[in-house]
Design a protein around this motif. Structure first.
Motif, PDB file in Angstrom:
ATOM      1  N   ALA A 169     -86.573  -7.194   2.440  1.00 21.14           N
ATOM      2  CA  ALA A 169     -85.636  -6.210   2.993  1.00 21.14           C
ATOM      3  C   ALA A 169     -85.639  -6.244   4.523  1.00 21.14           C
ATOM      4  N   VAL A 170     -86.817  -6.449   5.096  1.00 17.27           N
ATOM      5  CA  VAL A 170     -86.918  -6.524   6.556  1.00 17.27           C
ATOM      6  C   VAL A 170     -86.165  -7.733   7.078  1.00 17.27           C
ATOM      7  N   PHE A 171     -86.325  -8.880   6.398  1.00 17.94           N
ATOM      8  CA  PHE A 171     -85.633 -10.110   6.805  1.00 17.94           C
ATOM      9  C   PHE A 171     -84.117  -9.950   6.730  1.00 17.94           C
ATOM     10  N   GLU A 172     -83.646  -9.349   5.661  1.00 17.68           N
ATOM     11  CA  GLU A 172     -82.198  -9.181   5.484  1.00 17.68           C
ATOM     12  C   GLU A 172     -81.606  -8.298   6.577  1.00 17.68           C
ATOM     13  N   SER A 173     -82.287  -7.221   6.904  1.00 17.25           N
ATOM     14  CA  SER A 173     -81.799  -6.325   7.955  1.00 17.25           C
ATOM     15  C   SER A 173     -81.820  -7.021   9.313  1.00 17.25           C
ATOM     16  N   ALA A 174     -82.881  -7.779   9.564  1.00 20.44           N
ATOM     17  CA  ALA A 174     -82.989  -8.495  10.834  1.00 20.44           C
ATOM     18  C   ALA A 174     -81.864  -9.509  10.992  1.00 20.44           C
ATOM     19  N   GLN A 175     -81.533 -10.222   9.915  1.00 23.46           N
ATOM     20  CA  GLN A 175     -80.470 -11.219   9.994  1.00 23.46           C
ATOM     21  C   GLN A 175     -79.102 -10.561  10.212  1.00 23.46           C
ATOM     22  N   THR A 176     -78.899  -9.397   9.629  1.00 27.54           N
ATOM     23  CA  THR A 176     -77.655  -8.655   9.885  1.00 27.54           C
ATOM     24  C   THR A 176     -77.498  -8.376  11.371  1.00 27.54           C
ATOM     25  N   TYR A 177     -78.571  -7.906  11.987  1.00 28.88           N
ATOM     26  CA  TYR A 177     -78.546  -7.604  13.428  1.00 28.88           C
ATOM     27  C   TYR A 177     -78.234  -8.868  14.235  1.00 28.88           C
ATOM     28  N   LEU A 178     -78.931  -9.963  13.933  1.00 27.02           N
ATOM     29  CA  LEU A 178     -78.769 -11.196  14.714  1.00 27.02           C
ATOM     30  C   LEU A 178     -77.370 -11.795  14.552  1.00 27.02           C
ATOM     31  N   THR A 179     -76.789 -11.664  13.375  1.00 26.59           N
ATOM     32  CA  THR A 179     -75.431 -12.177  13.152  1.00 26.59           C
ATOM     33  C   THR A 179     -74.418 -11.421  13.993  1.00 26.59           C
ATOM     34  N   VAL A 180     -74.544 -10.116  14.023  1.00 26.99           N
ATOM     35  CA  VAL A 180     -73.628  -9.296  14.827  1.00 26.99           C
ATOM     36  C   VAL A 180     -73.769  -9.650  16.309  1.00 26.99           C
ATOM     37  N   ILE A 181     -75.003  -9.749  16.780  1.00 27.20           N
ATOM     38  CA  ILE A 181     -75.250 -10.046  18.192  1.00 27.20           C
ATOM     39  C   ILE A 181     -74.694 -11.417  18.560  1.00 27.20           C
ATOM     40  N   ALA A 182     -74.876 -12.396  17.681  1.00 29.52           N
ATOM     41  CA  ALA A 182     -74.429 -13.769  17.964  1.00 29.52           C
ATOM     42  C   ALA A 182     -72.928 -13.830  18.234  1.00 29.52           C
ATOM     43  N   ILE A 184     -71.236   3.097   7.789  1.00 33.05           N
ATOM     44  CA  ILE A 184     -71.564   1.737   7.306  1.00 33.05           C
ATOM     45  C   ILE A 184     -73.058   1.443   7.370  1.00 33.05           C
ATOM     46  N   GLY A 185     -73.885   2.482   7.515  1.00 26.59           N
ATOM     47  CA  GLY A 185     -75.327   2.313   7.453  1.00 26.59           C
ATOM     48  C   GLY A 185     -75.914   1.535   8.622  1.00 26.59           C
ATOM     49  N   PHE A 186     -76.906   0.680   8.322  1.00 24.38           N
ATOM     50  CA  PHE A 186     -77.649  -0.050   9.350  1.00 24.38           C
ATOM     51  C   PHE A 186     -76.745  -0.960  10.181  1.00 24.38           C
ATOM     52  N   THR A 187     -75.685  -1.475   9.584  1.00 22.85           N
ATOM     53  CA  THR A 187     -74.750  -2.329  10.333  1.00 22.85           C
ATOM     54  C   THR A 187     -74.140  -1.567  11.503  1.00 22.85           C
ATOM     55  N   GLY A 188     -73.967  -0.266  11.340  1.00 24.71           N
ATOM     56  CA  GLY A 188     -73.445   0.550  12.429  1.00 24.71           C
ATOM     57  C   GLY A 188     -74.379   0.561  13.629  1.00 24.71           C
ATOM     58  N   ILE A 189     -75.696   0.564  13.353  1.00 21.55           N
ATOM     59  CA  ILE A 189     -76.684   0.470  14.421  1.00 21.55           C
ATOM     60  C   ILE A 189     -76.522  -0.857  15.154  1.00 21.55           C
ATOM     61  N   CYS A 190     -76.325  -1.919  14.389  1.00 18.17           N
ATOM     62  CA  CYS A 190     -76.208  -3.263  14.962  1.00 18.17           C
ATOM     63  C   CYS A 190     -74.962  -3.412  15.829  1.00 18.17           C
ATOM     64  N   LEU A 191     -73.887  -2.717  15.476  1.00 18.96           N
ATOM     65  CA  LEU A 191     -72.624  -2.844  16.201  1.00 18.96           C
ATOM     66  C   LEU A 191     -72.577  -2.004  17.476  1.00 18.96           C
TER      67      LEU A 191
END
Length: 428
Positions: free
Chosen positions: A349-362, A409-416
């Motif tokens: 779960a930690v890996f999946e959340s981390a990759q979501t963040y990195l994809t948005v940032i990229a 949109i949950g954690f993705t909202g944090i990433c955006l």
């Protein structure tokens, strides 16, 4: 060695100045990452989350100190570009006086406010104790951080971007050794990681000072250089405070976002922390070119060469965009293996959340890279109000995102939240 940025090919000058600075920034980031890696691997996810939960607070205070010393050094760069060595030394003397005063005030205020702010940020009960231990030690070591940043900024102002690099490498190696000793041998936990960072910064600052005093006669100060001149001091405040407040305003946005993130629990905090470390490593070129352009613009303004400032902006923009695309590709292709440096492989779960963040940032890195160039050029030529206002708009954007997007949109909202704030800055 001293390096004048007022003549010669701008592209070559920018790159030759930036490379040592970039290596130094990467080493600085690496020893920050080592703290995180050792904490995450040897102590656990909760400890990693505890350190990560202090990121916004650290950015708020340390960022203020960094912005202040960078702003002070703009005056030194302008005096150096104008070949006014008496003015350069007086600027250094005034910068030291103002830095000592600021260090005392910041240390006292940050220690008093750390626990209330951690509670205000919704820091989970299971990690708030370690979070407070870690950040209080970082704040107690404020003098070491301020000391190193001040000396490094002055050296860069006169064109020497190599000396801070050499001593940062020494500090990085020392930090790794101290991390291993304090955490693995003496079992000091997150406090060991904090002490390792503070001691390493102090050593880097001391080495920079000794070298600068012996190497550069133009930096050998006398009693008259410390004579307080309120008008000259105000010139330093006028550049230093907006840059410092810009960092702090941005940091407040990060704190608001961290408060929203903390509601998602330790796993999400750990994922965000690990992914942020990866992001920070790959965005070092952007920050490096920003510092380069501040000093390049400052020296050329002092020399009356506005034409070279404009040409430098064009060249640096092209260079930094190339780096942005390369960093985005790395984040998309190698995000997971890089994240695994910080977290055990069974934390899916930690890996999946981390990759979501990195994809948005990229996706949005080119915007961030361009911001670094233009924001620092404005600061280098003394127009620090606009970058400060851009920071205000970033705070507003982050705050709105923190209170709206996560609920939709949950954690993705944090990433955006970060990328949306970058766009607001770029627009304004």
């Amino acid at each position: 060695m001293v390096k004048e940025l007022t003549s010669g090919n701008p592209s070559k000058l920018i790159l030759s100045y930036s490379v040592p600075l970039l290596i130094g920034n990467i080493f600085q980031q690496l020893y920050s990452m080592v703290d995180t890696i050792i904490v995450g691997k040897s102590i656990g996810v909760d400890a990693l989350a505890a350190v990560g939960a202090t990121g916004g607070l650290s950015f708020l205070v340390i960022g203020f100190a960094t912005g202040l010393t960078s702003g002070f050094a703009v005056i030194a760069a302008q005096k150096f570009g104008a070949k006014d060595m008496d003015g350069l030394r007086h600027s250094v003397g005034i910068s030291i006086i103002l830095s000592v005063f600021t260090t005392i005030v910041l240390t006292a205020l940050s220690l008093l406010a750390s626990k209330p702010l951690l509670k205000l940020m919704n820091t989970p009960d299971n990690i708030i104790g370690d979070s407070q231990k870690f950040i209080n030690i970082i704040f107690m070591g404020m003098a070491c951080t301020m000391f190193y940043n001040m000396i490094a900024c002055i050296l860069r102002a006169i064109g020497d971007s190599k000396t801070p690099l050499y001593f940062l490498i020494v500090a990085s190696i020392l930090n790794v050794i101290l991390d291993l000793v304090f955490i693995l041998v003496f079992h000091m936990g997150v406090e060991g990681a904090a002490w390792a960072t503070v001691i390493s910064q102090g050593v880097a600052g001391a080495l920079c000072l000794i070298y600068a005093m012996k190497k550069y006669s133009i930096l050998k100060l006398t009693k008259k250089d410390f004579k307080y001149d309120s008008k000259f001091a105000w010139k330093h405040w006028k550049l230093g405070l907006p840059m410092a407040l810009q960092f702090s305003v941005t940091a407040i946005g990060v704190l608001v976002l961290q408060s929203s993130l903390n509601l998602f629990g330790s796993d999400k905090i750990a994922a965000y922390t690990a992914a942020s470390k990866v992001e920070q490593l790959l965005t070092q070129p952007a920050g490096t070119f920003g510092i380069t352009m501040a000093n390049y613009a400052g020296q050329n303004l002092g020399a009356g060469r506005i034409d070279r400032v404009k040409e430098g902006v064009k060249k640096c923009s092209m260079i930094t965009l190339i780096f942005a695309v390369a960093a985005s590709i790395i984040l998309l292709l190698f995000g997971r293996p890089l994240t695994s440096l910080f977290v055990d492989g069974n934390k899916i779960a930690v890996f999946e959340s981390a990759q979501t963040y990195l994809t948005v940032i990229a996706i949005f890195l080119p915007v961030l890279n361009m911001l670094f160039v233009y924001r620092n050029v404005l600061q280098g030529i003394g127009r620090s109000f606009m970058p400060f206002m851009a920071g205000v708009f970033e705070l507003i954007a982050r705050t709105i995102c923190a209170f709206t997007l996560p609920t939709m949109i949950g954690f993705t909202g944090i990433c955006l939240a970060g990328p949306i704030a970058w766009f607001r800055q770029q627009y304004h």
